[in-house]
Design a protein around this motif. Sequence first.
Motif, PDB file in Angstrom:
ATOM      1  N   GLU A 106       0.817  -1.215   0.000  1.00  0.00           N
ATOM      2  CA  GLU A 106       0.000   0.000   0.000  1.00  0.00           C
ATOM      3  C   GLU A 106       0.850   1.264   0.000  1.00  0.00           C
ATOM      4  OE1 GLU A 106      -3.650   2.007   2.616  1.00  0.00           O
ATOM      5  OE2 GLU A 106      -2.913  -0.006   3.093  1.00  0.00           O
ATOM      6  N   HIS A 107       2.067   1.142   0.543  1.00  0.00           N
ATOM      7  CA  HIS A 107       2.943   2.312   0.658  1.00  0.00           C
ATOM      8  C   HIS A 107       4.311   1.976   0.056  1.00  0.00           C
ATOM      9  CE1 HIS A 107      -0.029   4.146   3.319  1.00  0.00           C
ATOM     10  NE2 HIS A 107      -0.063   3.008   3.991  1.00  0.00           N
ATOM     11  N   PRO A 108       4.428   2.055  -1.269  1.00  0.00           N
ATOM     12  CA  PRO A 108       5.692   1.707  -1.924  1.00  0.00           C
ATOM     13  C   PRO A 108       6.874   2.504  -1.357  1.00  0.00           C
ATOM     14  CG  PRO A 108       3.947   2.006  -3.547  1.00  0.00           C
ATOM     15  CD  PRO A 108       3.388   2.459  -2.225  1.00  0.00           C
ATOM     16  N   GLY A 109       7.966   1.803  -1.154  1.00  0.00           N
ATOM     17  CA  GLY A 109       9.167   2.439  -0.605  1.00  0.00           C
ATOM     18  C   GLY A 109       9.369   2.169   0.866  1.00  0.00           C
ATOM     19  N   ILE A 110       8.316   1.717   1.560  1.00  0.00           N
ATOM     20  CA  ILE A 110       8.448   1.325   2.960  1.00  0.00           C
ATOM     21  C   ILE A 110       9.020  -0.089   3.022  1.00  0.00           C
ATOM     22  CG2 ILE A 110       7.199   0.780   5.094  1.00  0.00           C
ATOM     23  CD1 ILE A 110       7.321   3.716   4.744  1.00  0.00           C
ATOM     24  N   HIS A 111      10.095  -0.265   3.772  1.00  0.00           N
ATOM     25  CA  HIS A 111      10.710  -1.577   3.946  1.00  0.00           C
ATOM     26  C   HIS A 111      10.174  -2.218   5.229  1.00  0.00           C
ATOM     27  CE1 HIS A 111      13.719  -0.552   0.837  1.00  0.00           C
ATOM     28  NE2 HIS A 111      13.604   0.659   1.335  1.00  0.00           N
ATOM     29  N   THR A 112      10.243  -3.539   5.306  1.00  0.00           N
ATOM     30  CA  THR A 112       9.664  -4.235   6.451  1.00  0.00           C
ATOM     31  C   THR A 112      10.591  -5.334   6.957  1.00  0.00           C
ATOM     32  OG1 THR A 112       8.499  -5.902   5.133  1.00  0.00           O
ATOM     33  CG2 THR A 112       7.342  -3.825   5.536  1.00  0.00           C
ATOM     34  N   VAL A 113      10.401  -5.686   8.226  1.00  0.00           N
ATOM     35  CA  VAL A 113      11.084  -6.825   8.819  1.00  0.00           C
ATOM     36  C   VAL A 113      10.188  -7.392   9.916  1.00  0.00           C
ATOM     37  CG1 VAL A 113      12.318  -5.442  10.559  1.00  0.00           C
ATOM     38  CG2 VAL A 113      13.260  -7.645   9.828  1.00  0.00           C
ATOM     39  N   VAL A 114      10.156  -8.704  10.021  1.00  0.00           N
ATOM     40  CA  VAL A 114       9.386  -9.347  11.082  1.00  0.00           C
ATOM     41  C   VAL A 114      10.170  -9.253  12.385  1.00  0.00           C
ATOM     42  CG1 VAL A 114       8.435 -11.525  11.926  1.00  0.00           C
ATOM     43  CG2 VAL A 114       8.208 -10.916   9.505  1.00  0.00           C
ATOM     44  N   ILE A 115       9.514  -8.796  13.442  1.00  0.00           N
ATOM     45  CA  ILE A 115      10.154  -8.694  14.748  1.00  0.00           C
ATOM     46  C   ILE A 115       9.099  -8.799  15.838  1.00  0.00           C
ATOM     47  CG2 ILE A 115      10.070  -6.158  14.718  1.00  0.00           C
ATOM     48  CD1 ILE A 115      12.670  -6.152  16.366  1.00  0.00           C
ATOM     49  N   ASP A 116       9.429  -9.537  16.878  1.00  0.00           N
ATOM     50  CA  ASP A 116       8.613  -9.612  18.088  1.00  0.00           C
ATOM     51  C   ASP A 116       9.460  -9.024  19.211  1.00  0.00           C
ATOM     52  OD1 ASP A 116       7.210 -10.228  20.375  1.00  0.00           O
ATOM     53  OD2 ASP A 116       6.962 -12.357  19.925  1.00  0.00           O
ATOM     54  N   THR A 117       9.096  -7.837  19.663  1.00  0.00           N
ATOM     55  CA  THR A 117       9.935  -7.143  20.639  1.00  0.00           C
ATOM     56  C   THR A 117       9.854  -7.742  22.040  1.00  0.00           C
ATOM     57  OG1 THR A 117       8.196  -5.486  21.015  1.00  0.00           O
ATOM     58  CG2 THR A 117       9.895  -4.959  19.386  1.00  0.00           C
ATOM     59  N   THR A 118       9.020  -8.765  22.223  1.00  0.00           N
ATOM     60  CA  THR A 118       9.016  -9.474  23.508  1.00  0.00           C
ATOM     61  C   THR A 118       9.988 -10.656  23.506  1.00  0.00           C
ATOM     62  OG1 THR A 118       7.239 -11.041  22.942  1.00  0.00           O
ATOM     63  CG2 THR A 118       6.583  -8.887  23.796  1.00  0.00           C
ATOM     64  N   ASP A 119      10.603 -10.917  22.357  1.00  0.00           N
ATOM     65  CA  ASP A 119      11.453 -12.095  22.183  1.00  0.00           C
ATOM     66  C   ASP A 119      12.886 -11.659  21.878  1.00  0.00           C
ATOM     67  OD1 ASP A 119      12.783 -14.373  21.370  1.00  0.00           O
ATOM     68  OD2 ASP A 119      11.239 -15.030  19.969  1.00  0.00           O
ATOM     69  N   PRO A 120      13.834 -11.873  22.798  1.00  0.00           N
ATOM     70  CA  PRO A 120      15.222 -11.440  22.563  1.00  0.00           C
ATOM     71  C   PRO A 120      15.829 -12.012  21.287  1.00  0.00           C
ATOM     72  CG  PRO A 120      14.918 -12.047  24.853  1.00  0.00           C
ATOM     73  CD  PRO A 120      13.666 -12.453  24.144  1.00  0.00           C
ATOM     74  N   SER A 121      15.528 -13.265  20.967  1.00  0.00           N
ATOM     75  CA  SER A 121      16.102 -13.861  19.762  1.00  0.00           C
ATOM     76  C   SER A 121      15.528 -13.216  18.504  1.00  0.00           C
ATOM     77  CB  SER A 121      15.871 -15.377  19.748  1.00  0.00           C
ATOM     78  OG  SER A 121      14.490 -15.680  19.686  1.00  0.00           O
ATOM     79  N   SER A 122      14.256 -12.831  18.540  1.00  0.00           N
ATOM     80  CA  SER A 122      13.650 -12.148  17.400  1.00  0.00           C
ATOM     81  C   SER A 122      14.266 -10.769  17.208  1.00  0.00           C
ATOM     82  CB  SER A 122      12.138 -12.023  17.609  1.00  0.00           C
ATOM     83  OG  SER A 122      11.537 -11.325  16.538  1.00  0.00           O
ATOM     84  N   ILE A 123      14.523 -10.075  18.300  1.00  0.00           N
ATOM     85  CA  ILE A 123      15.183  -8.763  18.202  1.00  0.00           C
ATOM     86  C   ILE A 123      16.569  -8.922  17.601  1.00  0.00           C
ATOM     87  CG2 ILE A 123      16.177  -6.865  19.544  1.00  0.00           C
ATOM     88  CD1 ILE A 123      13.797  -7.107  21.443  1.00  0.00           C
ATOM     89  N   ALA A 124      17.332  -9.903  18.056  1.00  0.00           N
ATOM     90  CA  ALA A 124      18.678 -10.118  17.542  1.00  0.00           C
ATOM     91  C   ALA A 124      18.648 -10.453  16.058  1.00  0.00           C
ATOM     92  CB  ALA A 124      19.361 -11.229  18.334  1.00  0.00           C
ATOM     93  N   SER A 125      17.707 -11.300  15.653  1.00  0.00           N
ATOM     94  CA  SER A 125      17.593 -11.686  14.245  1.00  0.00           C
ATOM     95  C   SER A 125      17.208 -10.491  13.381  1.00  0.00           C
ATOM     96  CB  SER A 125      16.561 -12.798  14.102  1.00  0.00           C
ATOM     97  OG  SER A 125      16.349 -13.127  12.744  1.00  0.00           O
ATOM     98  N   ALA A 126      16.240  -9.695  13.851  1.00  0.00           N
ATOM     99  CA  ALA A 126      15.799  -8.528  13.092  1.00  0.00           C
ATOM    100  C   ALA A 126      16.916  -7.497  12.988  1.00  0.00           C
ATOM    101  CB  ALA A 126      14.562  -7.908  13.740  1.00  0.00           C
ATOM    102  N   ALA A 127      17.659  -7.299  14.071  1.00  0.00           N
ATOM    103  CA  ALA A 127      18.764  -6.344  14.048  1.00  0.00           C
ATOM    104  C   ALA A 127      19.810  -6.765  13.022  1.00  0.00           C
ATOM    105  CB  ALA A 127      19.397  -6.229  15.431  1.00  0.00           C
ATOM    106  N   SER A 128      20.130  -8.044  13.004  1.00  0.00           N
ATOM    107  CA  SER A 128      21.102  -8.541  12.038  1.00  0.00           C
ATOM    108  C   SER A 128      20.627  -8.313  10.612  1.00  0.00           C
ATOM    109  CB  SER A 128      21.345 -10.033  12.284  1.00  0.00           C
ATOM    110  OG  SER A 128      22.231 -10.567  11.330  1.00  0.00           O
ATOM    111  N   SER A 129      19.336  -8.589  10.363  1.00  0.00           N
ATOM    112  CA  SER A 129      18.777  -8.419   9.029  1.00  0.00           C
ATOM    113  C   SER A 129      18.739  -6.955   8.612  1.00  0.00           C
ATOM    114  CB  SER A 129      17.359  -9.001   9.000  1.00  0.00           C
ATOM    115  OG  SER A 129      16.732  -8.763   7.768  1.00  0.00           O
ATOM    116  N   VAL A 130      18.271  -6.094   9.500  1.00  0.00           N
ATOM    117  CA  VAL A 130      18.142  -4.665   9.173  1.00  0.00           C
ATOM    118  C   VAL A 130      19.516  -4.046   8.923  1.00  0.00           C
ATOM    119  CG1 VAL A 130      17.503  -2.409  10.105  1.00  0.00           C
ATOM    120  CG2 VAL A 130      15.936  -4.344  10.337  1.00  0.00           C
ATOM    121  N   LEU A 131      20.481  -4.354   9.766  1.00  0.00           N
ATOM    122  CA  LEU A 131      21.804  -3.750   9.622  1.00  0.00           C
ATOM    123  C   LEU A 131      22.543  -4.278   8.401  1.00  0.00           C
ATOM    124  CD1 LEU A 131      22.834  -3.679  13.384  1.00  0.00           C
ATOM    125  CD2 LEU A 131      22.197  -1.725  11.947  1.00  0.00           C
TER     126      LEU A 131
END
Length: 252
Positions: A51-76
């Motif tokens: 719906e909003h071209p140009g917006i990038h996305t990543v799956v993250i669950d901020t209650t889950d430390p492993s999800s945060i670590a995985s998302a950080a690695s992907s985003v960076l």
Amino acid sequence: MVTMDITGNTVFIPGATSGIGLGLALRLHAAGNTVIIGGRRAELLESIAAEHPGIHTVVIDTTDPSSIASAASSVLASHPSLNVLVAMAGIMLPENLRDPAFLEVAERTVVTNLLGPIRLVAAFEPALERQPSAAIITVTSGLAYVPLPATPTYSATKAAIHSFSDAMRVQLADTSVQVIELAPPATQTTLMNLDQNPHALPLDDFLDEVMQLLASQPDAEQILVERVKNQRFAEAEGRYASVLAAQSGRAN
């Protein structure tokens, strides 16, 4: 001191699939920033990106430390120029302290609203510090300054994030990372059905004012729209008891 520009940044906003988070993401993207939003539901993220071209996305669950670590690695990895983190994670649920069931809500609120942003900072701060100009934007609330008795743990977590932000700003003072606290008032979002509350600030009005303040106050430590100042300065101005009493009335 290094200060934030309103454009030309690469910004990550977890918890931005609705409400203030999504609204801020769209405004920052329109202002000329690269924006990545995060959320738990891949299908919702895909819908927002379509719906909003140009917006990038990543799956993250901020209650889950492993999800945060995985998302950080992907985003960076995909956005090595990332220089702004909006540490936005929050749930707001009513609690009756006389009901033993409140404890589960309180614990979940602490994990989401307090540990979530702290874990996000831990995951991203080293990379931000390597940028010539960077910012961490924390999101608190007017309730950080005068609690809403109906949501005691939510209010307490927002007060804690305010305190954490102040301490983090001091610790990072000799780095390239600016720390900015955004403190919304009651705003018309789905949080606590505030979108149905005619007394809450319309979301677009809030976003208009936030973007104007970010542009006009690049060295700001706090972004305070006019509506939140009643709570923010209640104690300093001797109005704490009356504001708390008013918020107690709204809680009943």
